[in-house]
Design a protein around this motif. Structure first.
Motif, PDB file in Angstrom:
ATOM      1  N   GLU A  61      57.730  41.236  77.968  1.00  0.00           N
ATOM      2  CA  GLU A  61      58.143  42.608  77.687  1.00  0.00           C
ATOM      3  C   GLU A  61      59.533  42.852  78.260  1.00  0.00           C
ATOM      4  O   GLU A  61      59.870  42.284  79.288  1.00  0.00           O
ATOM      5  CB  GLU A  61      57.146  43.595  78.318  1.00  0.00           C
ATOM      6  CG  GLU A  61      55.718  43.429  77.850  1.00  0.00           C
ATOM      7  CD  GLU A  61      55.503  43.709  76.368  1.00  0.00           C
ATOM      8  OE1 GLU A  61      56.467  44.057  75.671  1.00  0.00           O
ATOM      9  OE2 GLU A  61      54.381  43.573  75.900  1.00  0.00           O
ATOM     10  N   PRO A  62      60.398  43.622  77.601  1.00  0.00           N
ATOM     11  CA  PRO A  62      60.085  44.461  76.449  1.00  0.00           C
ATOM     12  C   PRO A  62      60.219  43.771  75.099  1.00  0.00           C
ATOM     13  O   PRO A  62      60.021  44.393  74.069  1.00  0.00           O
ATOM     14  CB  PRO A  62      61.136  45.571  76.573  1.00  0.00           C
ATOM     15  CG  PRO A  62      62.332  44.890  77.145  1.00  0.00           C
ATOM     16  CD  PRO A  62      61.768  43.867  78.110  1.00  0.00           C
ATOM     17  N   GLY A  63      60.561  42.504  75.065  1.00  0.00           N
ATOM     18  CA  GLY A  63      60.768  41.816  73.801  1.00  0.00           C
ATOM     19  C   GLY A  63      62.228  41.840  73.389  1.00  0.00           C
ATOM     20  O   GLY A  63      63.088  42.345  74.110  1.00  0.00           O
ATOM     21  N   SER A  64      62.505  41.296  72.227  1.00  0.00           N
ATOM     22  CA  SER A  64      63.875  41.208  71.724  1.00  0.00           C
ATOM     23  C   SER A  64      64.480  42.592  71.539  1.00  0.00           C
ATOM     24  O   SER A  64      63.797  43.534  71.133  1.00  0.00           O
ATOM     25  CB  SER A  64      63.878  40.472  70.382  1.00  0.00           C
ATOM     26  OG  SER A  64      65.145  40.578  69.763  1.00  0.00           O
ATOM     27  N   SER A  65      65.775  42.689  71.798  1.00  0.00           N
ATOM     28  CA  SER A  65      66.460  43.971  71.581  1.00  0.00           C
ATOM     29  C   SER A  65      67.008  44.099  70.161  1.00  0.00           C
ATOM     30  O   SER A  65      67.657  45.085  69.836  1.00  0.00           O
ATOM     31  CB  SER A  65      67.604  44.135  72.587  1.00  0.00           C
ATOM     32  OG  SER A  65      68.610  43.168  72.340  1.00  0.00           O
ATOM     33  N   ARG A  66      66.733  43.119  69.316  1.00  0.00           N
ATOM     34  CA  ARG A  66      67.207  43.188  67.926  1.00  0.00           C
ATOM     35  C   ARG A  66      66.433  44.252  67.159  1.00  0.00           C
ATOM     36  O   ARG A  66      65.204  44.261  67.140  1.00  0.00           O
ATOM     37  CB  ARG A  66      67.031  41.842  67.236  1.00  0.00           C
ATOM     38  CG  ARG A  66      67.520  41.830  65.801  1.00  0.00           C
ATOM     39  CD  ARG A  66      67.381  40.438  65.190  1.00  0.00           C
ATOM     40  NE  ARG A  66      67.824  40.429  63.827  1.00  0.00           N
ATOM     41  CZ  ARG A  66      69.088  40.408  63.430  1.00  0.00           C
ATOM     42  NH1 ARG A  66      70.045  40.401  64.335  1.00  0.00           N
ATOM     43  NH2 ARG A  66      69.420  40.397  62.155  1.00  0.00           N
ATOM     44  N   VAL A  67      67.144  45.152  66.528  1.00  0.00           N
ATOM     45  CA  VAL A  67      66.524  46.218  65.736  1.00  0.00           C
ATOM     46  C   VAL A  67      66.027  45.638  64.416  1.00  0.00           C
ATOM     47  O   VAL A  67      66.800  45.036  63.664  1.00  0.00           O
ATOM     48  CB  VAL A  67      67.513  47.372  65.477  1.00  0.00           C
ATOM     49  CG1 VAL A  67      66.909  48.411  64.541  1.00  0.00           C
ATOM     50  CG2 VAL A  67      67.943  48.017  66.794  1.00  0.00           C
ATOM     51  N   GLU A  68      64.742  45.789  64.154  1.00  0.00           N
ATOM     52  CA  GLU A  68      64.126  45.327  62.914  1.00  0.00           C
ATOM     53  C   GLU A  68      63.765  46.541  62.054  1.00  0.00           C
ATOM     54  O   GLU A  68      63.456  47.607  62.584  1.00  0.00           O
ATOM     55  CB  GLU A  68      62.856  44.524  63.219  1.00  0.00           C
ATOM     56  CG  GLU A  68      63.072  43.330  64.141  1.00  0.00           C
ATOM     57  CD  GLU A  68      63.826  42.191  63.489  1.00  0.00           C
ATOM     58  OE1 GLU A  68      63.947  42.192  62.243  1.00  0.00           O
ATOM     59  OE2 GLU A  68      64.300  41.299  64.218  1.00  0.00           O
ATOM     60  N   ASP A 127      65.063  48.151  76.986  1.00  0.00           N
ATOM     61  CA  ASP A 127      64.323  48.420  75.749  1.00  0.00           C
ATOM     62  C   ASP A 127      64.318  47.201  74.837  1.00  0.00           C
ATOM     63  O   ASP A 127      65.292  46.451  74.774  1.00  0.00           O
ATOM     64  CB  ASP A 127      64.952  49.604  75.000  1.00  0.00           C
ATOM     65  CG  ASP A 127      64.852  50.906  75.776  1.00  0.00           C
ATOM     66  OD1 ASP A 127      63.817  51.125  76.432  1.00  0.00           O
ATOM     67  OD2 ASP A 127      65.804  51.707  75.729  1.00  0.00           O
ATOM     68  N   GLY A 128      63.208  47.026  74.112  1.00  0.00           N
ATOM     69  CA  GLY A 128      63.101  45.931  73.163  1.00  0.00           C
ATOM     70  C   GLY A 128      61.990  46.188  72.167  1.00  0.00           C
ATOM     71  O   GLY A 128      61.422  47.286  72.122  1.00  0.00           O
ATOM     72  N   SER A 129      61.673  45.177  71.363  1.00  0.00           N
ATOM     73  CA  SER A 129      60.642  45.284  70.309  1.00  0.00           C
ATOM     74  C   SER A 129      60.871  46.529  69.447  1.00  0.00           C
ATOM     75  O   SER A 129      59.954  47.296  69.175  1.00  0.00           O
ATOM     76  CB  SER A 129      59.231  45.308  70.928  1.00  0.00           C
ATOM     77  OG  SER A 129      59.012  44.162  71.714  1.00  0.00           O
ATOM     78  N   ILE A 130      62.104  46.718  69.019  1.00  0.00           N
ATOM     79  CA  ILE A 130      62.517  47.929  68.311  1.00  0.00           C
ATOM     80  C   ILE A 130      62.286  47.732  66.814  1.00  0.00           C
ATOM     81  O   ILE A 130      62.844  46.816  66.207  1.00  0.00           O
ATOM     82  CB  ILE A 130      64.007  48.225  68.582  1.00  0.00           C
ATOM     83  CG1 ILE A 130      64.276  48.257  70.093  1.00  0.00           C
ATOM     84  CG2 ILE A 130      64.430  49.522  67.916  1.00  0.00           C
ATOM     85  CD1 ILE A 130      65.677  47.826  70.473  1.00  0.00           C
ATOM     86  N   ARG A 131      61.481  48.604  66.223  1.00  0.00           N
ATOM     87  CA  ARG A 131      61.165  48.483  64.795  1.00  0.00           C
ATOM     88  C   ARG A 131      61.223  49.852  64.133  1.00  0.00           C
ATOM     89  O   ARG A 131      60.516  50.775  64.539  1.00  0.00           O
ATOM     90  CB  ARG A 131      59.778  47.876  64.598  1.00  0.00           C
ATOM     91  CG  ARG A 131      59.417  47.667  63.132  1.00  0.00           C
ATOM     92  CD  ARG A 131      58.195  46.789  62.988  1.00  0.00           C
ATOM     93  NE  ARG A 131      57.749  46.682  61.612  1.00  0.00           N
ATOM     94  CZ  ARG A 131      58.264  45.901  60.685  1.00  0.00           C
ATOM     95  NH1 ARG A 131      59.305  45.136  60.977  1.00  0.00           N
ATOM     96  NH2 ARG A 131      57.762  45.854  59.466  1.00  0.00           N
TER      97      ARG A 131
END
Length: 197
Positions: A61-68, A127-131
């Motif tokens: 956590e929090p996972g990738s910061s790449r916006v999906e 922040d991460g896991s942004i979807r």
């Protein structure tokens, strides 16, 4: 006296070759665009940024910061601009760059959250896991962006009702158009929900 059509001006002969030529040009343009997207990805745009690398490791956590974006979100005509806005916004928080964060929000939001307050609020946040789930129309040519993301922080920096080190958020951000492009507007009431990871 009855007018007669001039040779070569009739719409019928033009349709015989004009429509097929236009169709071939359209198909070629679509194919070239698709090939370029596969080879090079989305076209670069002013203000576009790469996601901050995830130093926590895979599955952490929090996972990738790449916006999906969900398939539904990519159908909106502003999806590229929305993704760039979100990527800049979350990178600014992760890198603690107030100067960049200010470029993603309207002036009223900047006034409500001066740099000292912003740094205190986000001092341990990542922040991460942004979807992005949906991009919807809002009032007066604005947008409503529904997304989920995960935040990690020192428990003392979490909301008072949930002082934990990891939260999963579901939010609706208001996005407005101004002279600088898309910006986050002031928050909506009841627009965010969080639960512990």
């Amino acid at each position: 006296m009855r007018a007669t059509a001039r040779p070569g001006r009739s719409g019928i002969p033009w349709l015989k070759w004009g429509v097929p030529v236009a169709a071939v040009v359209l198909v070629a343009a679509v194919a070239a665009g698709a090939a370029a997207r596969v080879l090079y990805g989305a076209p670069p745009s002013e203000g576009s940024v790469s996601p901050v690398p995830n130093t926590a490791g895979p599955g952490k956590e929090p996972g990738s910061s790449r916006v999906e974006l969900s398939p539904s979100a990519t159908e909106h005509p502003d999806h590229v601009a929305v993704r760039i806005l979100l990527q800049t916004h979350f990178n600014s928080i992760n890198l603690k760059r107030y100067d960049r964060w200010k470029t993603t929000v309207v002036e009223e939001k900047q006034r409500r959250q001066p740099e000292s307050a912003w740094r205190e609020e986000y001092r341990t946040t990542r922040d991460g896991s942004i979807r992005v789930l949906r991009i919807m129309p809002g009032p007066q040519d604005s947008l409503r962006v529904m997304l989920t993301f995960t935040s990690t922080q020192d428990p003392s920096d979490a909301p008072p009702s949930m002082q934990v080190g990891c939260l999963r958020w579901r939010v609706v951000y208001p996005v407005v158009r101004d002279s600088g492009g898309l910006r986050f507007g002031v928050g909506l009431p009841e627009s965010s929900l969080a639960r512990p990871c």
